[in-house]
Motif scaffolding. Sequence first.
Motif, short mmCIF file in Angstrom:
data_model
loop_
_atom_site.label_atom_id
_atom_site.label_comp_id
_atom_site.label_asym_id
_atom_site.label_seq_id
_atom_site.Cartn_x
_atom_site.Cartn_y
_atom_site.Cartn_z
N VAL A 1 32.02 -45.67 -3.06
CA VAL A 1 32.09 -46.65 -1.97
C VAL A 1 31.33 -47.90 -2.41
O VAL A 1 30.29 -47.80 -3.05
CB VAL A 1 31.53 -46.09 -0.65
N VAL A 2 31.90 -49.06 -2.11
CA VAL A 2 31.24 -50.34 -2.39
C VAL A 2 31.08 -51.05 -1.05
O VAL A 2 32.05 -51.19 -0.30
CB VAL A 2 32.06 -51.21 -3.36
N ILE B 1 32.50 -52.13 4.22
CA ILE B 1 33.07 -51.35 3.12
C ILE B 1 34.23 -52.15 2.53
O ILE B 1 35.18 -52.48 3.24
CB ILE B 1 33.55 -49.98 3.61
N VAL B 2 34.13 -52.46 1.24
CA VAL B 2 35.19 -53.22 0.58
C VAL B 2 35.98 -52.36 -0.42
O VAL B 2 37.03 -52.78 -0.91
CB VAL B 2 34.65 -54.49 -0.12
N ASP B 3 35.47 -51.15 -0.71
CA ASP B 3 36.22 -50.22 -1.56
C ASP B 3 35.74 -48.81 -1.27
O ASP B 3 34.54 -48.57 -1.12
CB ASP B 3 36.04 -50.53 -3.04
N PHE B 4 36.68 -47.89 -1.17
CA PHE B 4 36.37 -46.50 -0.90
C PHE B 4 37.45 -45.65 -1.52
O PHE B 4 38.64 -45.92 -1.32
CB PHE B 4 36.30 -46.25 0.62
N GLN B 5 37.03 -44.63 -2.29
CA GLN B 5 38.03 -43.75 -2.88
C GLN B 5 37.46 -42.36 -3.08
O GLN B 5 36.31 -42.20 -3.50
CB GLN B 5 38.52 -44.28 -4.23
N LEU B 6 38.28 -41.36 -2.77
CA LEU B 6 37.96 -39.96 -3.01
C LEU B 6 38.92 -39.45 -4.06
O LEU B 6 40.12 -39.77 -4.03
CB LEU B 6 38.16 -39.14 -1.73
N GLN B 7 38.40 -38.65 -5.00
CA GLN B 7 39.25 -38.05 -6.03
C GLN B 7 38.77 -36.62 -6.29
O GLN B 7 37.57 -36.36 -6.23
CB GLN B 7 39.15 -38.82 -7.34
N GLY B 8 39.68 -35.74 -6.61
CA GLY B 8 39.31 -34.40 -7.05
C GLY B 8 39.18 -33.41 -5.91
O GLY B 8 39.78 -33.57 -4.85
N TYR B 9 38.37 -32.38 -6.17
CA TYR B 9 38.29 -31.23 -5.28
C TYR B 9 36.87 -30.98 -4.77
O TYR B 9 35.90 -31.13 -5.49
CB TYR B 9 38.77 -29.98 -6.00
#
Length: 64
Positions: free
Chosen positions: A32-33, A39-47
Amino acid sequence: MEVMQSPFDFSAVHERMAYYLDQNILAGTASVVIKDDRIVDFQLQGYADIEKQVPIAEDTIDRK
């Protein structure tokens, strides 16, 4: 979660997080940025759980 538009490109961050997943260094990542309290960027990846193939989610709690 509301993510505001940003003129910045965060693809390098996303690619690096994917690298950690691909190399089996991490099971899942959350990045998260925040700028000016937004919040200008948010990403979830994986498990959250690799064995059960449960994807990481916004409410995942990381325990060691």
